[in-house]
Design an enzyme around this catalytic site. Structure first.
Site, mmCIF file in Angstrom:
data_model
loop_
_atom_site.group_PDB
_atom_site.id
_atom_site.type_symbol
_atom_site.label_atom_id
_atom_site.label_comp_id
_atom_site.label_asym_id
_atom_site.label_seq_id
_atom_site.Cartn_x
_atom_site.Cartn_y
_atom_site.Cartn_z
ATOM 1 N N ASP A 95 90.428 6.126 31.103
ATOM 2 C CA ASP A 95 89.705 5.826 32.347
ATOM 3 C C ASP A 95 88.496 6.735 32.550
ATOM 4 O O ASP A 95 87.391 6.262 32.792
ATOM 5 C CB ASP A 95 90.629 5.985 33.571
ATOM 6 C CG ASP A 95 91.806 5.028 33.544
ATOM 7 O OD1 ASP A 95 91.596 3.841 33.228
ATOM 8 O OD2 ASP A 95 92.934 5.469 33.841
ATOM 9 N N ARG A 100 97.150 16.657 42.747
ATOM 10 C CA ARG A 100 95.902 15.945 43.074
ATOM 11 C C ARG A 100 95.045 16.632 44.139
ATOM 12 O O ARG A 100 93.823 16.720 43.971
ATOM 13 C CB ARG A 100 96.182 14.493 43.471
ATOM 14 C CG ARG A 100 96.738 13.605 42.361
ATOM 15 C CD ARG A 100 96.058 13.796 41.050
ATOM 16 N NE ARG A 100 96.383 12.737 40.095
ATOM 17 C CZ ARG A 100 96.159 12.797 38.800
ATOM 18 N NH1 ARG A 100 95.607 13.881 38.270
ATOM 19 N NH2 ARG A 100 96.462 11.799 38.001
ATOM 20 N N ASP A 142 96.694 7.817 43.264
ATOM 21 C CA ASP A 142 95.811 8.965 43.076
ATOM 22 C C ASP A 142 94.445 8.783 43.718
ATOM 23 O O ASP A 142 93.842 9.751 44.177
ATOM 24 C CB ASP A 142 95.678 9.286 41.583
ATOM 25 C CG ASP A 142 96.984 9.836 41.026
ATOM 26 O OD1 ASP A 142 97.715 10.475 41.807
ATOM 27 O OD2 ASP A 142 97.273 9.633 39.840
ATOM 28 N N SER A 168 99.723 5.237 30.100
ATOM 29 C CA SER A 168 98.930 6.135 30.916
ATOM 30 C C SER A 168 99.838 7.323 31.230
ATOM 31 O O SER A 168 100.897 7.155 31.835
ATOM 32 C CB SER A 168 98.496 5.409 32.187
ATOM 33 O OG SER A 168 97.979 6.352 33.105
HETATM 34 N N1 ARG Z 1 103.213 7.329 40.394
HETATM 35 C C1 ARG Z 1 103.088 8.729 40.314
HETATM 36 C C2 ARG Z 1 102.489 9.296 41.577
HETATM 37 O O1 ARG Z 1 101.953 8.562 42.338
HETATM 38 C C3 ARG Z 1 102.414 9.199 39.059
HETATM 39 C C4 ARG Z 1 101.040 8.685 38.781
HETATM 40 C C5 ARG Z 1 100.502 9.380 37.575
HETATM 41 N N2 ARG Z 1 99.476 8.707 36.861
HETATM 42 C C6 ARG Z 1 99.577 8.284 35.611
HETATM 43 N N3 ARG Z 1 98.549 7.805 35.077
HETATM 44 N N4 ARG Z 1 100.663 8.343 34.906
HETATM 45 O O2 ARG Z 1 102.558 10.468 41.839
#
Ligand code: ARG
Length: 391
Positions: free
Chosen positions: A13, A93, A122, A170
């Site tokens: 990405d 984040r 995110d 991912s």
């Molecule tokens: N779903 C999780 C969260 O919202 C992890 C997201 C992580 N992103 C990824 N590309 N694996 O915290």
């Protein structure tokens, strides 16, 4: 040309974003990778990728100490878990966003960009912080151009963007945990293949003999593991190794995302599971019944705030203060047994223990057992009256 600072990981990405920001937005791209413990290799990969893709300038910001001491530590004290997930990505984040803002200020940039799609959590977490803590414009190329993952791969190929190895999944990784999404995992009727796991053994391959581990806490923070004092980062790394080798910390769940979608998510969080289990075991010994009930409620509330991109919400700070106040007595030692994915507390000790061995003992004569009779009569008073009426 005006400048944009892109939160960069070197993954698909964000790599595609570099070219999109130049080509479609006409911006000069500065890439910034925030180190929250994704590993030396990932950091180097981002640096190499930034260079290859022609980023004007690349920053690597080491935020590991801050992440451990100001974010993970709060997660431990709160026993923060959203639907069972210890919030590894969610806790990182806001810090990443904060660090990107600092670079954007330094570079006098016009905007901040991220590579999130329009479906995940995110984008909320990054943008909540950027909106609350700065006046930068936000650019989200993948979302704005409505790109799918295969369209991104196509775009990368057409623009000679070097892609590192396999792009099926991912993956997001930091000290507190690893998350794996996408590819065949998207279908909950597919079993997750063993190959996706890197931090944890399967039950089959986990050690055949149980392992004991001792965790010592001071004011809610783990400070020693197996009698060895160490800083939080080292301690978490060690907890990850010990718990992971015993098959602890695999989560395969259907998660409720912010925008309402259900999504199949896989996590590896061995250290987080071990440390939170140990922390809870100690809290049982030192907090009052009312504090524990309150803590369970606060824990859910806190986890929802963190998950739902509300790090900036004052309630989160209020809860941190209440939790900190209670944690002053959460000091002591817990010994646990790990065996093929399970964690069982063995022993707990604390100078702040509210457990009274003499009073609870079957051999105690000091406490007059008869005193409780009156209490029992009043305890179920209203229920008794109700049942009498019914009779
Ligand atoms: N779903 C999780 C969260 O919202 C992890 C997201 C992580 N992103 C990824 N590309 N694996 O915290």
């Amino acid at each position: 040309m005006e400048k944009v600072v892109l939160a960069f990981s070197g993954g698909l990405d964000t790599t595609v974003c570099v070219k999109l920001l130049e080509e479609k937005y006409n911006l000069e791209v500065i890439t910034a990778c925030v180190d929250v413990g994704q590993g030396e290799e990932e950091i180097r990969k981002a640096e190499v990728m930034a260079e290859e893709i022609g980023s004007q300038k690349h920053y690597t910001i080491d935020a590991r100490e801050e992440f451990a001491n100001d974010y993970i530590s709060k997660g431990i004290k709160a026993n923060a878990e959203y639907e069972g997930y210890p919030l590894s990505t969610a806790l990182a984040r806001p810090l990443i966003a904060q660090k990107i803002i600092e670079i954007a200020e330094k570079e006098n940039a016009k905007a901040i960009a991220h590579g999130c799609t329009g479906k995940g959590n995110d984008q909320f977490r990054f943008e909540a912080v950027i909106l609350a803590m700065s006046d930068f414009e936000i650019v989200a190329p993948i979302r704005e151009l409505n790109l799918t993952r295969s369209e991104e791969i196509e775009y990368a190929k057409n623009h000679n963007i070097p892609l590192s190895s396999d792009k099926t999944y991912s993956i997001d990784e930091n000290i507190w945990g690893r998350s794996i999404e996408g590819g065949k995992l998207e279908d909950p009727s597919n079993e997750a293949p063993e190959e996706i796991y890197e931090w944890t053994e399967s039950y089959e391959n986990a050690k055949d003999t149980p392992q004991k581990v001792a965790i010592e806490f001071e004011e809610g923070i783990p400070i020693a593991i197996d009698e060895e004092m160490m800083g939080l980062i080292d301690l978490i790394n060690k907890a990850n190794k010990i718990a992971g080798s015993n098959g602890v910390g695999r989560i395969d769940m259907i998660e409720n995302r912010i925008i309402g979608l259900k999504s199949r998510e896989i996590y590896e969080v061995p250290g987080a599971k071990l440390l939170i289990a140990a922390h809870k075991a100690l809290e049982e010994l030192v907090l009052t019944k009312d504090e524990i009930r309150f803590k369970e409620y606060v824990s859910t509330l806190y986890s929802d705030l963190v998950y739902n991109a509300m790090w900036q919400e004052p309630l989160r700070e209020d809860l941190d203060q209440a939790i900190d106040n209670m944690q002053q007595r959460v000091s002591g030692k817990v010994e646990l047994k790990l065996f093929k994915g399970s964690i069982i507390p063995l022993t707990r000790e604390s100078d702040f223990s509210l457990h009274d061995m003499e009073e609870i003992s079957f051999e105690d004569k000091e406490t007059d057992q008869r005193e409780v009779e009156g209490m029992i009569k009043h305890h179920g008073l209203q229920a008794g009256k109700y049942q009498k009426l019914k009779r």
